[in-house]
Design a protein around this motif. Structure first.
Motif, PDB file in Angstrom:
ATOM      1  N   UNK A 168      43.389  57.441  81.110  1.00 31.20           N
ATOM      2  CA  UNK A 168      42.707  58.546  80.431  1.00 31.20           C
ATOM      3  C   UNK A 168      41.220  58.552  80.797  1.00 31.20           C
ATOM      4  N   UNK A 169      40.653  57.395  80.984  1.00 34.54           N
ATOM      5  CA  UNK A 169      39.244  57.312  81.400  1.00 34.54           C
ATOM      6  C   UNK A 169      39.074  57.981  82.760  1.00 34.54           C
ATOM      7  N   UNK A 170      39.915  57.643  83.706  1.00 35.90           N
ATOM      8  CA  UNK A 170      39.837  58.249  85.037  1.00 35.90           C
ATOM      9  C   UNK A 170      40.091  59.748  84.935  1.00 35.90           C
TER      10      UNK A 170
ATOM     11  N   UNK B 188      32.181  72.313  77.731  1.00 39.47           N
ATOM     12  CA  UNK B 188      33.374  71.577  78.175  1.00 39.47           C
ATOM     13  C   UNK B 188      33.008  70.149  78.554  1.00 39.47           C
ATOM     14  N   UNK B 189      31.895  69.997  79.270  1.00 39.84           N
ATOM     15  CA  UNK B 189      31.437  68.653  79.654  1.00 39.84           C
ATOM     16  C   UNK B 189      31.147  67.809  78.420  1.00 39.84           C
ATOM     17  N   UNK B 190      30.473  68.394  77.447  1.00 44.63           N
ATOM     18  CA  UNK B 190      30.129  67.655  76.230  1.00 44.63           C
ATOM     19  C   UNK B 190      31.385  67.189  75.506  1.00 44.63           C
ATOM     20  N   UNK B 191      32.415  68.022  75.486  1.00 51.34           N
ATOM     21  CA  UNK B 191      33.676  67.654  74.836  1.00 51.34           C
ATOM     22  C   UNK B 191      34.314  66.463  75.540  1.00 51.34           C
TER      23      UNK B 191
ATOM     24  N   UNK C 282      35.052  57.971  72.693  1.00 50.03           N
ATOM     25  CA  UNK C 282      36.067  57.564  71.720  1.00 50.03           C
ATOM     26  C   UNK C 282      37.127  56.632  72.310  1.00 50.03           C
ATOM     27  N   UNK C 283      37.314  56.719  73.602  1.00 53.83           N
ATOM     28  CA  UNK C 283      38.364  55.922  74.242  1.00 53.83           C
ATOM     29  C   UNK C 283      37.968  54.450  74.224  1.00 53.83           C
ATOM     30  N   UNK C 284      38.878  53.663  73.802  1.00 55.34           N
ATOM     31  CA  UNK C 284      38.664  52.219  73.798  1.00 55.34           C
ATOM     32  C   UNK C 284      39.681  51.609  74.763  1.00 55.34           C
ATOM     33  N   UNK C 285      39.233  51.307  75.966  1.00 51.56           N
ATOM     34  CA  UNK C 285      40.146  50.712  76.944  1.00 51.56           C
ATOM     35  C   UNK C 285      40.564  49.322  76.454  1.00 51.56           C
TER      36      UNK C 285
END
Length: 110
Positions: A6-8, A39-42, A49-52
């Motif tokens: 999801x990060x990528x 869109x970029x800000x979102x 928020x993503x915690x790998x």
């Protein structure tokens, strides 16, 4: 979707959007930039928020780094193209304010 991929994916979205922003700025389509910036800000908020749960593997890290370099280059181009427009807008606003003050001083204000 796993946090790593999801990060990528988020970096791919940012790269695509900033590339489109640069194209729109080159075409002087200024009115389209705010929606793209939103869109970029979102996507950036999503990245925060993503915690790998595990670090990116070397291929993913390399891809993310290449995407970040592309994003930075596109952002730099957008800033370079937008800056003169903003300077013109500020100058026009200052001129209009000065004119309004002069009109008011001479009793010409509506």
């Amino acid at each position: 979707m796993a946090a790593r991929s999801e990060i990528v994916h988020c970096y791919l979205q940012l790269a695509s959007t900033t590339s489109l922003m640069a194209a729109q700025a080159r075409a002087k389509e200024w009115d389209r930039l705010p929606a793209l910036e939103e869109q970029c800000a979102t996507v950036v908020e999503r990245l925060k928020q993503i915690r790998a749960t595990e670090p990116l593997d070397p291929a993913e890290l390399d891809q993310a780094q290449r995407l970040m370099a592309r994003i930075r280059a596109d952002q730099d181009e957008v800033r370079r193209l937008v800056k003169p427009q903003l300077e013109r807008l500020v100058a026009t606003m200052a001129r209009l304010q000065k004119q309004g003050e002069l009109d008011k001083a001479y009793g010409l204000a509506r």
